[in-house]
Design a protein around this motif. Structure first.
Motif, PDB file in Angstrom:
ATOM      1  N   ALA A   1       0.836  -1.201   0.000  1.00 34.30           N
ATOM      2  CA  ALA A   1       0.000   0.000   0.000  1.00 34.30           C
ATOM      3  C   ALA A   1       0.877   1.259   0.000  1.00 34.30           C
ATOM      4  CB  ALA A   1      -0.925  -0.015   1.215  1.00 34.30           C
ATOM      5  N   ALA A   2       1.940   1.249   0.787  1.00 32.73           N
ATOM      6  CA  ALA A   2       2.841   2.406   0.834  1.00 32.73           C
ATOM      7  C   ALA A   2       3.538   2.612  -0.504  1.00 32.73           C
ATOM      8  CB  ALA A   2       3.858   2.217   1.948  1.00 32.73           C
ATOM      9  N   GLU A   3       3.958   1.532  -1.122  1.00 29.17           N
ATOM     10  CA  GLU A   3       4.616   1.634  -2.429  1.00 29.17           C
ATOM     11  C   GLU A   3       3.672   2.204  -3.487  1.00 29.17           C
ATOM     12  OE1 GLU A   3       7.815  -2.073  -1.965  1.00 29.17           O
ATOM     13  OE2 GLU A   3       5.859  -2.392  -2.921  1.00 29.17           O
ATOM     14  N   SER A   4       2.388   1.849  -3.394  1.00 28.90           N
ATOM     15  CA  SER A   4       1.416   2.386  -4.353  1.00 28.90           C
ATOM     16  C   SER A   4       1.269   3.896  -4.198  1.00 28.90           C
ATOM     17  CB  SER A   4       0.061   1.702  -4.175  1.00 28.90           C
ATOM     18  OG  SER A   4      -0.599   2.136  -2.994  1.00 28.90           O
ATOM     19  N   LEU A   5       1.379   4.388  -2.963  1.00 32.75           N
ATOM     20  CA  LEU A   5       1.274   5.833  -2.731  1.00 32.75           C
ATOM     21  C   LEU A   5       2.509   6.566  -3.259  1.00 32.75           C
ATOM     22  CD1 LEU A   5      -0.284   5.794   0.852  1.00 32.75           C
ATOM     23  CD2 LEU A   5      -1.407   6.513  -1.263  1.00 32.75           C
ATOM     24  N   VAL A   6       3.669   5.946  -3.147  1.00 34.87           N
ATOM     25  CA  VAL A   6       4.887   6.545  -3.702  1.00 34.87           C
ATOM     26  C   VAL A   6       4.742   6.694  -5.213  1.00 34.87           C
ATOM     27  CG1 VAL A   6       7.352   6.216  -4.111  1.00 34.87           C
ATOM     28  CG2 VAL A   6       6.386   5.717  -1.852  1.00 34.87           C
ATOM     29  N   SER A   7       4.200   5.669  -5.836  1.00 33.41           N
ATOM     30  CA  SER A   7       4.037   5.720  -7.303  1.00 33.41           C
ATOM     31  C   SER A   7       3.006   6.757  -7.720  1.00 33.41           C
ATOM     32  CB  SER A   7       3.628   4.343  -7.824  1.00 33.41           C
ATOM     33  OG  SER A   7       2.331   3.982  -7.382  1.00 33.41           O
ATOM     34  N   ARG A   8       2.128   7.153  -6.805  1.00 35.49           N
ATOM     35  CA  ARG A   8       1.105   8.156  -7.106  1.00 35.49           C
ATOM     36  C   ARG A   8       1.589   9.580  -6.794  1.00 35.49           C
ATOM     37  NH1 ARG A   8      -3.984   5.840  -3.921  1.00 35.49           N
ATOM     38  NH2 ARG A   8      -5.005   7.723  -4.757  1.00 35.49           N
ATOM     39  N   GLY A   9       2.810   9.706  -6.292  1.00 32.05           N
ATOM     40  CA  GLY A   9       3.409  11.020  -6.160  1.00 32.05           C
ATOM     41  C   GLY A   9       3.223  11.723  -4.837  1.00 32.05           C
ATOM     42  N   VAL A  10       3.031  10.983  -3.728  1.00 31.40           N
ATOM     43  CA  VAL A  10       2.900  11.658  -2.430  1.00 31.40           C
ATOM     44  C   VAL A  10       4.226  12.317  -2.050  1.00 31.40           C
ATOM     45  CG1 VAL A  10       1.084  10.098  -1.655  1.00 31.40           C
ATOM     46  CG2 VAL A  10       3.462   9.573  -1.106  1.00 31.40           C
TER      47      VAL A  10
END
Length: 392
Positions: free
Chosen positions: A228-237
């Motif tokens: 879940a954290a990796e998905s947020l990194v890929s979304r540009g947080v």
């Protein structure tokens, strides 16, 4: 005076026997009429159940505070009381089984740590067989265990404790002050946790007010946190925020690994995360929260009736800063002198820890306490256990 006729004598004798039998029944049932801690023989420890959600620094800090609070009331483990510890290590089915065992067992008082364990034990103890004190709970009213409002007695009579809502709005305002260019924050949270749902809704509200985009990723189990954290990194947080989520707290190292790999800061309402790689924390001092819980538990062991003890909130705020992490993350993050002066603890660039005076003030006009040692302090001298009073 003439004696009563024989029929009246028999009737009088029957009434007398009925009254004597009723008095004996009332006397023999005197304890079962109260959700009470039974009197113990002098020197015999009172068994107390302690149900915690898992082994992590925050809950362990709360537990240490509870032991200190009990000691303040002269109830020490191994002397006046015997603590029976239950820990499902984050496994809810196991936690429910433990709660059922406590509710049907021989412990005279139960203490729960975390919202999830409050719910488990309150549901198992709906018949009120054992007094129940709780702590480390974001929203006692929102937990769905029958507590209708704070600071009243509109609640199950066997249940009382301490609520500790996270200062979500204040930490987002502080993040914006430390980095005025902050635009996007990510949060990993478990939708099954009511405490996390409450915190996330508050985060949505304050993010909208501050012009911050809040990106969310669900994680129903600890093994899901990293992905879940990796998905947020890929979304540009640009940063991560953590609230009162037990699932994320139990997998904090996974979140920190992802954040550090992307050079992104983590700010948290769970004070203490800076020691594990977070940028800054603004939350409760859970040692002091635990002490308050221990004081309530001690009062009940001494005879107070939980039905007459209202549930209340207690948030002794604590600001922690990590200057070492600030040097490594992306973004224009700064710790102004006025903010440093309000911190209870600062991790410096060389890794050393500076503790600030207790008189300093945390953001949003809150008063923090110094970080206490994560251990039970010396306790008062005590003699044999005092028999607790009836809860009348």
């Amino acid at each position: 005076m003439k004696p009563l006729p024989e029929p009246f004598q028999r009737l009088s004798l029957a009434f007398t026997l009925i009254l004597l039998a009723a008095a004996m029944l009332l006397w023999s049932d005197r304890h079962s009429r109260h959700a009470d801690v039974e009197p113990r023989q002098a020197g015999t420890p009172i068994p107390v159940a302690l149900l915690t959600h898992s082994s992590n620094p925050l809950l362990e800090e709360t537990q240490a505070g509870i032991m200190a609070g009990l000691a303040d009331k002269v109830f020490r483990d191994g002397a006046q009381i015997k603590i029976n510890l239950y820990n499902p290590e984050g496994d809810l089915p196991t936690g429910n089984l433990m709660a059922q065992k406590i509710a049907s067992g021989t412990d005279k008082l139960a203490i729960s740590i975390s919202t999830v364990m409050l719910q488990a034990l309150a549901n198992a103890n709906r018949q009120g067989k054992i007094p129940h004190v709780f702590g480390a709970v974001t929203s006692p009213v929102g937990a769905g265990v029958g507590i209708q409002s704070l600071d009243t007695l509109n609640k199950p009579p066997q249940l009382t404790g301490i609520g500790t809502p996270q200062p979500v709005a204040d930490i987002f305002r502080l993040a914006k002050k430390l980095n005025p260019n902050l635009k996007t924050v990510g949060v990993v949270w478990n939708p099954a946790e009511v405490n996390s749902e409450i915190c996330t809704q508050r985060a949505r509200d304050i993010a909208r007010e501050l012009g911050i985009t809040l990106l969310e990723a669900p994680a129903e189990q600890t093994k899901d946190v990293r992905e879940a954290a990796e998905s947020l990194v890929s979304r540009g947080v640009e940063a991560f925020w953590t609230g009162g989520d037990a699932t994320v707290n139990n997998a904090l190292d996974s979140l920190m690994d992802v954040a550090q790999g992307a050079r992104l800061p983590v700010f948290s309402n769970m004070a203490g995360h800076v020691r594990r790689g977070g940028l800054f924390d603004l939350g409760a001092n859970y040692f002091e929260v635990g002490q308050e819980v221990g004081h309530v538990a001690g009062d009940i062991l001494a005879g107070a009736n939980p039905a007459r003890l209202p549930v209340r909130d207690f948030v002794p705020r604590r600001l922690l800063l990590n200057e070492k992490v600030r040097q490594t993350v992306r973004g224009d993050w700064r710790f102004p002198e006025d903010i440093q002066a309000q911190a209870a603890e600062i991790i410096r660039v060389d890794g050393s820890t500076q503790r600030i005076a207790a008189s300093d003030t945390a953001p949003a006009s809150s008063t923090p306490a110094n970080t206490p040692p994560p251990q039970t302090p010396a306790t008062p001298q005590a003699g044999t256990a005092t028999a607790p009073l009836d809860h009348t």
